[in-house]
Design a protein around this motif. Structure first.
Motif, PDB file in Angstrom:
ATOM      1  N   LEU A   1       0.829  -1.201   0.000  1.00 29.97           N
ATOM      2  CA  LEU A   1       0.000   0.000   0.000  1.00 29.97           C
ATOM      3  C   LEU A   1       0.866   1.254   0.000  1.00 29.97           C
ATOM      4  O   LEU A   1       0.491   2.279  -0.580  1.00 29.97           O
ATOM      5  CB  LEU A   1      -0.920  -0.013   1.221  1.00 29.97           C
ATOM      6  CG  LEU A   1      -2.077   0.980   1.228  1.00 29.97           C
ATOM      7  CD1 LEU A   1      -2.997   0.757   0.030  1.00 29.97           C
ATOM      8  CD2 LEU A   1      -2.856   0.883   2.529  1.00 29.97           C
ATOM      9  N   HIS A   2       2.043   1.164   0.619  1.00 32.27           N
ATOM     10  CA  HIS A   2       2.956   2.301   0.677  1.00 32.27           C
ATOM     11  C   HIS A   2       3.382   2.728  -0.734  1.00 32.27           C
ATOM     12  O   HIS A   2       3.399   3.922  -1.061  1.00 32.27           O
ATOM     13  CB  HIS A   2       4.198   1.930   1.502  1.00 32.27           C
ATOM     14  CG  HIS A   2       3.879   1.297   2.811  1.00 32.27           C
ATOM     15  ND1 HIS A   2       3.327   0.027   2.906  1.00 32.27           N
ATOM     16  CD2 HIS A   2       4.026   1.744   4.075  1.00 32.27           C
ATOM     17  CE1 HIS A   2       3.153  -0.268   4.174  1.00 32.27           C
ATOM     18  NE2 HIS A   2       3.565   0.753   4.903  1.00 32.27           N
ATOM     19  N   TYR A   3       3.708   1.753  -1.561  1.00 28.32           N
ATOM     20  CA  TYR A   3       4.110   2.042  -2.937  1.00 28.32           C
ATOM     21  C   TYR A   3       2.922   2.544  -3.753  1.00 28.32           C
ATOM     22  O   TYR A   3       3.011   3.543  -4.481  1.00 28.32           O
ATOM     23  CB  TYR A   3       4.700   0.794  -3.585  1.00 28.32           C
ATOM     24  CG  TYR A   3       4.977   0.925  -5.062  1.00 28.32           C
ATOM     25  CD1 TYR A   3       6.178   1.460  -5.517  1.00 28.32           C
ATOM     26  CD2 TYR A   3       4.029   0.526  -6.009  1.00 28.32           C
ATOM     27  CE1 TYR A   3       6.430   1.594  -6.874  1.00 28.32           C
ATOM     28  CE2 TYR A   3       4.273   0.651  -7.364  1.00 28.32           C
ATOM     29  CZ  TYR A   3       5.476   1.179  -7.789  1.00 28.32           C
ATOM     30  OH  TYR A   3       5.727   1.314  -9.143  1.00 28.32           O
ATOM     31  N   ILE A   4       1.780   1.866  -3.628  1.00 27.45           N
ATOM     32  CA  ILE A   4       0.610   2.188  -4.436  1.00 27.45           C
ATOM     33  C   ILE A   4       0.117   3.604  -4.141  1.00 27.45           C
ATOM     34  O   ILE A   4      -0.134   4.396  -5.061  1.00 27.45           O
ATOM     35  CB  ILE A   4      -0.516   1.164  -4.180  1.00 27.45           C
ATOM     36  CG1 ILE A   4      -0.097  -0.227  -4.715  1.00 27.45           C
ATOM     37  CG2 ILE A   4      -1.828   1.613  -4.807  1.00 27.45           C
ATOM     38  CD1 ILE A   4      -1.025  -1.347  -4.292  1.00 27.45           C
ATOM     39  N   VAL A   5      -0.023   3.946  -2.867  1.00 28.28           N
ATOM     40  CA  VAL A   5      -0.530   5.263  -2.491  1.00 28.28           C
ATOM     41  C   VAL A   5       0.460   6.361  -2.894  1.00 28.28           C
ATOM     42  O   VAL A   5       0.065   7.403  -3.447  1.00 28.28           O
ATOM     43  CB  VAL A   5      -0.810   5.320  -0.976  1.00 28.28           C
ATOM     44  CG1 VAL A   5      -1.121   6.754  -0.544  1.00 28.28           C
ATOM     45  CG2 VAL A   5      -1.968   4.401  -0.623  1.00 28.28           C
ATOM     46  N   THR A   6       1.749   6.126  -2.633  1.00 28.80           N
ATOM     47  CA  THR A   6       2.753   7.138  -2.970  1.00 28.80           C
ATOM     48  C   THR A   6       2.824   7.363  -4.474  1.00 28.80           C
ATOM     49  O   THR A   6       2.866   8.512  -4.944  1.00 28.80           O
ATOM     50  CB  THR A   6       4.137   6.720  -2.440  1.00 28.80           C
ATOM     51  OG1 THR A   6       4.066   6.529  -1.024  1.00 28.80           O
ATOM     52  CG2 THR A   6       5.180   7.782  -2.749  1.00 28.80           C
TER      53      THR A   6
END
Length: 234
Positions: A212-217
């Motif tokens: 989720l960290h990669y996707i949201v960023t």
């Protein structure tokens, strides 16, 4: 890799903390397959609890520090520490546990032992900015044949200094073991790192691009106006 995995050996059933945390309630064992392992998940998902339990089993001060750092901080006892067993090959007793939230207390502890300061860059950590103190610790305290447990190290690091931490890790790859609880998509991008997702039950590996960290960023950087419009219109 030194630390091969952990196993839960003394389970307490029911809803009592820390087994009330879903990831820990479903935990049986974890295998560490890389010299650099990341714990990811939302706040309260159990990352810090498991990392603290590993530190406890390593003999490190659970308030932060190594085996020879003795000082007290409220609520530094590990609730999970007596319930896990670590698998080593070989066992390593040298290392360090970084807790961003108690780093101030650790820095004060060092000031009471000025003979130790050369191992941390030769200057009081309190005389440096938070980020400078973290980086001084990484560059001067970290060495070979050791295990380093880092709980949200990005809390004090700018993006450029997060990259500098990646360089420290790379310089010690194959000679030291890192387990890092983080929300940073920069740190998670370390090549070849194992990422364990605490938002899944049971805890399981996840690819960098699926976090989720990669996707949201990525979505925010590529579509900032759209994301903000959607956020503020709710």
């Amino acid at each position: 890799m030194f630390l091969r995995g952990l196993e839960l050996v003394h389970r307490k059933e029911g809803s009592r903390y820390p087994f009330s945390i879903p990831a820990i309630g479903s935990l049986r064992s974890l295998a560490f397959t890389s010299n650099v392992t990341f714990f990811v998940g939302e706040n309260g998902s159990g990352k810090s609890t498991v990392l603290e339990a590993i530190a406890y089993q390593c003999g490190f001060n659970t308030a932060g520090g190594g085996r020879n750092n003795y000082y007290e901080v409220d609520a530094s006892h590990s609730a999970l520490g007596d319930h896990i067993r670590l698998s080593w090959l070989p066992k390593i007793t040298n290392g360090f546990f970084l807790r961003a939230e108690t780093f101030y207390h650790f820095a004060s502890h060092l000031d009471s032992m000025p003979e130790s300061l050369p191992s941390y860059g030769g200057r009081s950590l309190h005389e440096q900015s938070h980020g400078e103190a973290f980086l001084s610790l990484f560059k001067h305290r970290f060495g070979k044949k050791a295990i380093y447990l880092l709980d949200e190290p990005e809390a004090a690091l700018s993006p450029a200094r997060q990259l500098a931490l990646l360089r420290v890790i790379k310089d010690l790859e194959g000679q030291a073991r890192f387990i890092i609880a983080t929300h940073s998509p920069i740190l998670l991008g370390y090549p070849g790192g194992q990422i364990l997702n605490f938002d899944a039950q049971p805890i399981r590996e996840i690819k960098y691009e699926d976090t989720l960290h990669y996707i949201v960023t990525r979505r925010f950087l590529e579509n900032r106006d759209k994301v903000l419009d959607e956020l503020f219109d709710e």
